[in-house]
Design a protein around this motif. Structure first.
Motif, PDB file in Angstrom:
ATOM      1  N   GLU A   6       0.839  -1.201   0.000  1.00 51.98           N
ATOM      2  CA  GLU A   6       0.000   0.000   0.000  1.00 51.98           C
ATOM      3  C   GLU A   6       0.875   1.253   0.000  1.00 51.98           C
ATOM      4  OE1 GLU A   6      -3.480   2.445   0.212  1.00 51.98           O
ATOM      5  OE2 GLU A   6      -2.990   0.456  -0.584  1.00 51.98           O
ATOM      6  N   ARG A   8       3.770   1.460  -1.354  1.00 46.90           N
ATOM      7  CA  ARG A   8       4.274   1.600  -2.727  1.00 46.90           C
ATOM      8  C   ARG A   8       3.233   2.266  -3.619  1.00 46.90           C
ATOM      9  NH1 ARG A   8       5.822  -3.536  -6.497  1.00 46.90           N
ATOM     10  NH2 ARG A   8       3.655  -4.009  -5.987  1.00 46.90           N
ATOM     11  N   ARG A   9       1.981   1.857  -3.466  1.00 49.14           N
ATOM     12  CA  ARG A   9       0.911   2.438  -4.287  1.00 49.14           C
ATOM     13  C   ARG A   9       0.785   3.942  -4.033  1.00 49.14           C
ATOM     14  NH1 ARG A   9      -4.230   4.053  -4.165  1.00 49.14           N
ATOM     15  NH2 ARG A   9      -4.352   3.813  -1.898  1.00 49.14           N
ATOM     16  N   ILE A  10       0.826   4.317  -2.753  1.00 53.05           N
ATOM     17  CA  ILE A  10       0.682   5.730  -2.407  1.00 53.05           C
ATOM     18  C   ILE A  10       1.904   6.521  -2.870  1.00 53.05           C
ATOM     19  CG2 ILE A  10       0.543   7.341  -0.473  1.00 53.05           C
ATOM     20  CD1 ILE A  10      -1.075   5.136   0.999  1.00 53.05           C
ATOM     21  N   LEU A  12       3.876   5.913  -5.300  1.00 57.15           N
ATOM     22  CA  LEU A  12       3.843   6.053  -6.753  1.00 57.15           C
ATOM     23  C   LEU A  12       2.941   7.204  -7.169  1.00 57.15           C
ATOM     24  CD1 LEU A  12       4.666   4.933  -9.518  1.00 57.15           C
ATOM     25  CD2 LEU A  12       2.723   3.355  -9.375  1.00 57.15           C
ATOM     26  N   ILE A  13       1.806   7.342  -6.489  1.00 58.23           N
ATOM     27  CA  ILE A  13       0.862   8.434  -6.805  1.00 58.23           C
ATOM     28  C   ILE A  13       1.457   9.780  -6.400  1.00 58.23           C
ATOM     29  CG2 ILE A  13      -1.390   9.427  -6.220  1.00 58.23           C
ATOM     30  CD1 ILE A  13      -2.380   6.515  -5.841  1.00 58.23           C
ATOM     31  N   VAL A  14       2.043   9.832  -5.209  1.00 59.51           N
ATOM     32  CA  VAL A  14       2.510  11.105  -4.654  1.00 59.51           C
ATOM     33  C   VAL A  14       3.818  11.561  -5.302  1.00 59.51           C
ATOM     34  CG1 VAL A  14       3.326  12.265  -2.551  1.00 59.51           C
ATOM     35  CG2 VAL A  14       1.343  10.731  -2.461  1.00 59.51           C
ATOM     36  N   TYR A  15       4.764  10.623  -5.477  1.00 52.26           N
ATOM     37  CA  TYR A  15       6.109  11.002  -5.905  1.00 52.26           C
ATOM     38  C   TYR A  15       6.442  10.620  -7.344  1.00 52.26           C
ATOM     39  CZ  TYR A  15       6.855  11.485  -0.867  1.00 52.26           C
ATOM     40  OH  TYR A  15       6.762  11.841   0.454  1.00 52.26           O
ATOM     41  N   GLY A  16       5.726   9.666  -7.921  1.00 49.60           N
ATOM     42  CA  GLY A  16       6.100   9.149  -9.224  1.00 49.60           C
ATOM     43  C   GLY A  16       7.087   8.010  -9.099  1.00 49.60           C
ATOM     44  N   ASP A  17       7.426   7.413 -10.240  1.00 49.82           N
ATOM     45  CA  ASP A  17       8.221   6.172 -10.215  1.00 49.82           C
ATOM     46  C   ASP A  17       9.722   6.384 -10.312  1.00 49.82           C
ATOM     47  OD1 ASP A  17       8.497   6.973 -12.820  1.00 49.82           O
ATOM     48  OD2 ASP A  17       7.669   5.153 -13.710  1.00 49.82           O
ATOM     49  N   PHE A  22      10.063   6.802  -3.416  1.00 50.89           N
ATOM     50  CA  PHE A  22       9.524   5.583  -4.018  1.00 50.89           C
ATOM     51  C   PHE A  22      10.577   4.476  -3.985  1.00 50.89           C
ATOM     52  CE2 PHE A  22       8.378   3.049  -7.900  1.00 50.89           C
ATOM     53  CZ  PHE A  22       7.186   2.536  -7.399  1.00 50.89           C
TER      54      PHE A  22
END
Length: 203
Positions: A6, A8-10, A12-17, A22
C-alpha cells in the motif's frame, strides 16, 4: 507486506516512479519478500530501486549501497556473473566518495566472497583483509559483520594453503556467530558450511 504494498501504491501516486521516496519503499518491500523466500521477486524490486538510484547523481552513497546490496543477494544465490560487475561498481563508487567510508567494507567483503567462491582466492585476499580491517576500525569488537568477514577470510586463506590460520578463523567465527544468532540462523549456517567444507578437506 500488505502495508508495504500500500505504501508503494501511495508513493507512486505522490512522488512518481523515479523519486528517492519511491525507491525507499521498493527497497523495504524487496527485503520483505526476500525474507519470505520469494527471491526472484525481491531481486526484481531491488533492480527497480537501482534504476532509480542511477538517476540520482547527488546521492552516490545511495547508489553504492544499492549496488552492493543487490550484488550481495546475487552472490548468496550463486549468481556470480551477475553480481561481480555490480560489486565492482559499488567499490568504485565508494572510492569516489571516501575510501575510508565504513560501508565500503561490505562491498570489499562481498566481492572477496565472490572471488573466493569462484577460485580466485589470490585476488580475493587483499580485499578481504582490507574489508576486515575497515570493519575492525569502525565496529565494536565481536560484531557479527566482523565475524562474517573473518569466516570468509578463513576460507580464502585455507584455499591459499594457509590451512592453520584459515581453520583458526573459521572455527572462531563459527562459534561467535552461533553464539550470537543460534545454530539455525543463515549467518551461522553459512559459517558452519565454510568450516565443514574446510575440515572435510583437511587430512
Amino acid at each position: 507486506e500488505p502495508m508495504l504494498r500500500e505504501a508503494r501504491r501511495i508513493a507512486l501516486i505522490v512522488y512518481g516512479d523515479n523519486h528517492p521516496e519511491f525507491q525507499r519503499v521498493l527497497l523495504g518491500l524487496s527485503m520483505s519478500v526476500d525474507g519470505q523466500g520469494r527471491v526472484d521477486e525481491g531481486l526484481d524490486l531491488m533492480r527497480q530501486a537501482l534504476a532509480i538510484a542511477r538517476d540520482q547523481p547527488s546521492d552516490q552513497r545511495g547508489l553504492a549501497l544499492t549496488l552492493n546490496n543487490l550484488g550481495f543477494r546475487l552472490v548468496r544465490e550463486g549468481r556470480h556473473a551477475e553480481a561481480e560487475p555490480l560489486l565492482r561498481e559499488s567499490l568504485a563508487t565508494y572510492l569516489s566518495i571516501d575510501p575510508e567510508h565504513p560501508e565500503r567494507a561490505a562491498a570489499l567483503v562481498n566481492l572477496g566472497t565472490l572471488l573466493t567462491e569462484t577460485d580466485r582466492a589470490t585476488e580475493a585476499l587483499p580485499l578481504l583483509r582490507e574489508g576486515l580491517a575497515l570493519r575492525e576500525q569502525t565496529m565494536v569488537a565481536g560484531s557479527w559483520p566482523i565475524e562474517v568477514a573473518r569466516s570468509v577470510l578463513g576460507t580464502c586463506l585455507f584455499a591459499l594453503n594457509e590451512k592453520e590460520e584459515g581453520l583458526r578463523l573459521l572455527r572462531s567465527a563459527h562459534a561467535s556467530l552461533t553464539d550470537a544468532f543460534g545454530p539455525g540462523h543463515r549467518r551461522s549456517m553459512d559459517a558452519e558450511r565454510r568450516l565443514r567444507k574446510a575440515e572435510g578437506l583437511t587430512p
